[in-house]
Write an enzyme that holds these catalytic residues in place. Structure first.
Site, PDB file in Angstrom:
ATOM      1  N   ASN A  55     -18.360  74.401  93.543  1.00 13.35           N
ATOM      2  CA  ASN A  55     -17.371  73.455  94.077  1.00 13.35           C
ATOM      3  C   ASN A  55     -17.096  73.819  95.529  1.00 13.35           C
ATOM      4  OD1 ASN A  55     -14.930  71.529  93.892  1.00 13.35           O
ATOM      5  ND2 ASN A  55     -13.994  73.450  94.579  1.00 13.35           N
ATOM      6  N   GLU A  56     -17.202  72.832  96.404  1.00  2.75           N
ATOM      7  CA  GLU A  56     -16.900  73.055  97.822  1.00  2.75           C
ATOM      8  C   GLU A  56     -17.460  74.404  98.280  1.00  2.75           C
ATOM      9  OE1 GLU A  56     -12.791  72.093  98.764  1.00  2.75           O
ATOM     10  OE2 GLU A  56     -13.119  70.014  98.162  1.00  2.75           O
ATOM     11  N   GLU A  81     -13.951  64.309  93.836  1.00  2.00           N
ATOM     12  CA  GLU A  81     -12.540  64.523  94.211  1.00  2.00           C
ATOM     13  C   GLU A  81     -12.164  63.452  95.214  1.00  2.00           C
ATOM     14  OE1 GLU A  81     -11.141  68.454  95.232  1.00  2.00           O
ATOM     15  OE2 GLU A  81     -12.479  69.383  93.764  1.00  2.00           O
ATOM     16  N   GLU A 102      -7.516  70.430  86.876  1.00  2.00           N
ATOM     17  CA  GLU A 102      -7.721  71.800  87.353  1.00  2.00           C
ATOM     18  C   GLU A 102      -6.574  72.681  86.854  1.00  2.00           C
ATOM     19  OE1 GLU A 102      -8.297  72.042  91.587  1.00  2.00           O
ATOM     20  OE2 GLU A 102      -8.800  74.173  91.478  1.00  2.00           O
ATOM     21  N   GLN A 135      -5.352  64.373  90.956  1.00  2.00           N
ATOM     22  CA  GLN A 135      -5.843  64.876  89.698  1.00  2.00           C
ATOM     23  C   GLN A 135      -5.089  64.179  88.574  1.00  2.00           C
ATOM     24  OE1 GLN A 135      -5.972  69.149  89.435  1.00  2.00           O
ATOM     25  NE2 GLN A 135      -6.990  69.390  91.422  1.00  2.00           N
ATOM     26  N   TYR A 153     -10.426  62.991 100.541  1.00  2.00           N
ATOM     27  CA  TYR A 153      -9.019  62.675 100.270  1.00  2.00           C
ATOM     28  C   TYR A 153      -8.452  61.814 101.394  1.00  2.00           C
ATOM     29  CZ  TYR A 153      -8.862  66.302  96.625  1.00  2.00           C
ATOM     30  OH  TYR A 153      -9.074  67.036  95.487  1.00  2.00           O
TER      31      TYR A 153
HETATM   32  O1  AHR Z   1      -7.799  69.060  94.221  1.00  2.00           O
HETATM   33  C1  AHR Z   1      -7.290  70.184  94.875  1.00  2.00           C
HETATM   34  C2  AHR Z   1      -8.365  70.978  95.587  1.00  2.00           C
HETATM   35  O2  AHR Z   1      -8.945  70.208  96.586  1.00  2.00           O
HETATM   36  C3  AHR Z   1      -9.554  71.409  94.771  1.00  2.00           C
HETATM   37  O3  AHR Z   1      -9.318  72.564  94.039  1.00  2.00           O
HETATM   38  C4  AHR Z   1     -10.593  71.663  95.804  1.00  2.00           C
HETATM   39  O4  AHR Z   1     -11.894  71.466  95.320  1.00  2.00           O
HETATM   40  C5  AHR Z   1     -10.226  70.701  96.916  1.00  2.00           C
HETATM   41  O5  AHR Z   1     -10.179  71.295  98.150  1.00  2.00           O
END
Ligand code: AHR
Length: 535
Positions: free
Chosen positions: A205-206, A339, A58, A388, A284
């Site tokens: 995205n999201e 992600e 990103e 990432q 995450y």
């Molecule tokens: O990876 C960091 C961020 O996490 C991304 O931009 C977003 O999609 C997520 O909330």
């Protein structure tokens, strides 16, 4: 991600059964520490798509600028502005796929800012990530050059939040159309006559949060427009072709499956004019929100807390796969965990918006556990992207000007290369228990696969910080005479690789002995191993 509910998710997911116990007597402990693994080669599963080892880059902090792009005039060795050390490192892990340009950034990215002569590129403020100036020096053609150098495929995320269907359609036409069209001519005029291939197209995205805070119903209507009108004109990628571009719709980032339900219900009713081929999930390991766990100099309590939370990935996938099964029992729509990774407290002294963290042995173990979960869901999970790739969150690579270091997570990705496109082979084992304070979890994890040459591979993880595990693998009938591979461990769970000491956590050879159809291998405490079962 929907942060507040992550902790709940982790605790709501039940653990698999395990039986071993800790005993006070050393001899008994040794006996109870033993783990027997059975490989059931008669029941091969799905192909473990190489794309589950995908990367995510990103425009965030130094993920692109500094990490990938240094500019053509840099003293750092580069090819057309792209740093050579990083390209070589990513080639070595056979990075199959790179998702770009975001993330939250994608929903504010306007591709025209980043094409054409460098002097004409538009700069703007990256308001998602630290307020830095986005120069647009790294744009579409630079990204395509980068993935070409790495040998990876493209996962492009279009702007659904603040862009238009036309902007996204024009972008993909720029990349894929023939130079006899205006879009293709513009690309050719910029020096790239041949059309690019785009393997995956992310439709937002999201969208439930940074991508526009849309209700699932509103998003599903948007999704249909983008799925219909953003066309790929590459001669090998038109609809119905074997290499057709695969469209990834937005799914959830917490335990609320409303997005999954709405998107799949909508998909079920699709006609000839549009479709999607995948649904995104984000998850995450954070230890709560905002992230307060440090990425270095932590104790075993922090280790246990985050490793246990990671195991919730399995329940997260299962919950969404169950919703998908209702609408898509044939599994035509895949899951894209695009992600994932550990998201920790920013390193002191850094811009908190740059999401810079260290990467420890713990993170390597967490990567292996996640990959094992993806492999076990290989029938539905066809791609994932660790967040990432460079200098951001759970990175493969850290750079500082001309310096580069490979993280413990990088080594796991390298060790698992034989699992790329291999066939999943079921294994059974009694995991035993690892306990720290009131946190209990399975001690051993294992997955197996058969590669295209017919060789079997076994990946083992021992999460126990104190006890080695003598592992016995029943290999009768598998034509195995020896076993060799690599093991990753280190003095402490918070051991890291730094620029000054880059090899503190690095793989070492490991061998096993085979006698009477049994392979015996000693797994050190807190370790990950990938082992070839040699004929
Ligand atoms: O990876 C960091 C961020 O996490 C991304 O931009 C977003 O999609 C997520 O909330």
């Amino acid at each position: 991600m929907r942060f507040a509910t992550l902790a709940l998710l982790a605790t709501a997911i039940s653990l698999p059964a395990f039986t071993a116990t800790t005993t006070p007597a050393a001899a008994q402990a040794r006996a109870s520490d033993a783990v027997e693994v059975r490989i059931d080669a008669t029941k091969p599963g799905a192909t473990i798509s190489r794309d589950i080892f995908g990367q995510f880059a990103e425009h965030l902090g130094t993920g692109i600028y500094g990490g990938v792009w240094v500019g053509k005039d840099s003293k750092i060795p580069n090819v057309r502005g792209i740093r050579t050390d990083v390209v070589n490192a990513l080639r070595a892990i056979r990075a199959p796929l790179v998702r770009w340009p975001g993330g939250c950034f994608a929903d504010e990215y306007h591709w025209r800012d980043g094409v054409g002569p460098a002097k004409n590129r538009r700069s703007s403020i990256n308001s998602n990530w630290g307020g830095s100036v986005e120069t647009s020096a790294f744009g579409t053609d630079e990204f395509m050059d980068f993935v070409g150098q790495v040998g990876a495929e493209v996962y492009l995320n279009v702007n659904v939040g603040s862009g238009t269907v036309k902007e996204a359609a024009d972008w993909v036409a720029y990349m894929t159309a023939d130079p006899t069209t205006s879009a293709g001519k513009e690309r050719a005029d910029n020096g790239h006559r041949e059309p690019y291939k785009i393997k995956y197209l992310g439709l937002g995205n999201e969208s439930w949060s940074c991508g526009g805070a849309m209700r699932p119903e509103f998003y599903a209507d948007q999704m249909k427009l983008y799925a219909r009108f953003v066309r790929n004109y590459h001669p090998e990628q038109g609809e119905g072709k074997p290499d057709a571009m695969l469209r990834v719709a937005v799914g959830p980032g917490d335990d609320n499956t409303a997005y999954t339900d709405e998107v799949m219900k909508t998909w079920k009713q699709h006609d000839w004019a549009w479709s999607i081929e995948s649904l995104s999930l984000h998850r995450y390991t954070t230890g709560g929100w905002p992230p307060s766990y440090p990425s270095d100099a932590f104790d075993e309590g922090a280790y246990a807390r985050l490793v246990k939370e990671t195991l919730g990935m399995d329940g997260f996938i299962k919950a969404n796969a169950a919703v998908m099964d209702k609408y898509d029992p044939e599994k035509k729509v895949s899951l894209a965990v695009d992600e994932w990774g550990v998201w920790l407290k920013p390193l002191p002294g850094t811009n908190p918006g740059f999401l810079q963290q260290q990467n420890s042995l713990r993170d390597a173990i967490i990567a292996a556990l996640n990959i094992n979960i993806f492999a076990r869901h290989a029938d539905r999970v066809k791609l994932t992207n660790i967040a990432q790739m460079i200098n951001v969150l759970q990175a493969m690579i850290l750079t500082d000007e001309e310096k580069m270091v490979l993280t413990p997570t990088y080594h796991v990705f390298k060790m698992y290369v034989p699992f790329q496109d291999a066939t999943f082979i079921p294994v059974s084992f009694q995991a035993g228990t690892f306990q720290h304070g009131d946190i209990t979890m399975p001690r051993i994890d294992a997955v197996a696969a058969k590669d295209k040459q017919g060789k079997y591979w076994l990946a083992l993880t021992n999460v126990d910080t104190q006890r080695a595990a003598p592992v016995t693998v029943n290999v009768a009938g598998l034509n195995v005479r020896s076993a060799r591979g690599e093991v990753l461990t280190a003095p402490k769970v918070d051991s890291i690789n730094s620029f000054a000491a880059p090899n503190t956590v690095s793989p070492k050879p490991i061998t096993g002995s085979v006698r009477g159809g049994k392979l015996t291998i000693d797994m050190p405490a807190k370790s990950v191993a990938v082992i070839a079962l040699e004929p």
